[in-house]
Design a protein around this motif. Sequence first.
Motif, PDB file in Angstrom:
ATOM      1  N   ASP A   1       0.821  -1.214   0.000  1.00  0.00           N
ATOM      2  CA  ASP A   1       0.000   0.000   0.000  1.00  0.00           C
ATOM      3  C   ASP A   1       0.853   1.261   0.000  1.00  0.00           C
ATOM      4  O   ASP A   1       0.550   2.226  -0.724  1.00  0.00           O
ATOM      5  CB  ASP A   1      -0.932   0.007   1.219  1.00  0.00           C
ATOM      6  CG  ASP A   1      -2.017  -1.053   1.121  1.00  0.00           C
ATOM      7  OD1 ASP A   1      -2.269  -1.549  -0.006  1.00  0.00           O
ATOM      8  OD2 ASP A   1      -2.603  -1.401   2.169  1.00  0.00           O
ATOM      9  N   SER A   2       1.924   1.270   0.781  1.00  0.00           N
ATOM     10  CA  SER A   2       2.768   2.472   0.861  1.00  0.00           C
ATOM     11  C   SER A   2       3.527   2.698  -0.439  1.00  0.00           C
ATOM     12  O   SER A   2       3.647   3.842  -0.911  1.00  0.00           O
ATOM     13  CB  SER A   2       3.738   2.364   2.035  1.00  0.00           C
ATOM     14  OG  SER A   2       4.607   1.253   1.873  1.00  0.00           O
ATOM     15  N   LEU A   3       4.035   1.630  -1.050  1.00  0.00           N
ATOM     16  CA  LEU A   3       4.759   1.772  -2.312  1.00  0.00           C
ATOM     17  C   LEU A   3       3.820   2.169  -3.449  1.00  0.00           C
ATOM     18  O   LEU A   3       4.201   2.940  -4.338  1.00  0.00           O
ATOM     19  CB  LEU A   3       5.466   0.459  -2.660  1.00  0.00           C
ATOM     20  CG  LEU A   3       6.639   0.063  -1.758  1.00  0.00           C
ATOM     21  CD1 LEU A   3       7.152  -1.324  -2.125  1.00  0.00           C
ATOM     22  CD2 LEU A   3       7.767   1.083  -1.842  1.00  0.00           C
ATOM     23  N   SER A   4       2.590   1.679  -3.419  1.00  0.00           N
ATOM     24  CA  SER A   4       1.624   2.021  -4.466  1.00  0.00           C
ATOM     25  C   SER A   4       1.228   3.488  -4.412  1.00  0.00           C
ATOM     26  O   SER A   4       0.793   4.064  -5.425  1.00  0.00           O
ATOM     27  CB  SER A   4       0.373   1.147  -4.336  1.00  0.00           C
ATOM     28  OG  SER A   4       0.682  -0.219  -4.535  1.00  0.00           O
ATOM     29  N   ALA A   5       1.364   4.093  -3.247  1.00  0.00           N
ATOM     30  CA  ALA A   5       0.979   5.498  -3.086  1.00  0.00           C
ATOM     31  C   ALA A   5       2.078   6.461  -3.516  1.00  0.00           C
ATOM     32  O   ALA A   5       1.835   7.668  -3.658  1.00  0.00           O
ATOM     33  CB  ALA A   5       0.609   5.763  -1.621  1.00  0.00           C
TER      34      ALA A   5
END
Length: 206
Positions: A168-172
């Motif tokens: 989730d953090s990398l996708s953001a």
Amino acid sequence: INALIDTEDARFFEHGGIDYRSWARVAVKSILMGQESSGGGSTITQQLAKNLYPRQRFRLAEMLINKYREFIIAKRLEKAYSKEDILKLYLNTVPFSENTFGIKVAAKRFFDKAPNELNTEEAAALIGTLKATSYYNPNKYTERVTKRRNVVLYQMFQAGHLSEVEKDSLSAIELTIDYTEEGHDEGTATHFRELVRAEAALLLEG
């Protein structure tokens, strides 16, 4: 490497060059059920075979003959090389966007980095472009590549190589391209190598 395997060939370390389970899925879903989104059956080793020995033109049953040829070459590659060597060969011969051959040249062109300097989201973006290199050109279509990158990150999460929080953090993270185009007389001579590749293809056809 995790991004590549999780996206292109999840059972890479389990098969001997041909993933018969994937081909069975293609046969049932694509051929019998007519589902266009069922995915392909080619392994990384088969794709490497196609990169090393480009498909030839035949008067009859061209696709069938080329696929059978790639089957044979893939089996031979698996006998001649280790899995790690096959991954290295693939990553050094696969064409990325703009006829950029190999991960080293692609990393330099689109992120101005060496492959070992790429962070996870950048590596996922480059692997994601292999699905359709023109459509997912990082320099022209950053938004498309971002969405495709997130698909790769999700595949890595599904395979257990990323936690849900990491995914989730990398996708953001906003995808930032640092475009560096090489000239004809510097870097790794991609234009020259493409000329040699084209000449070799003509020789094979002859």
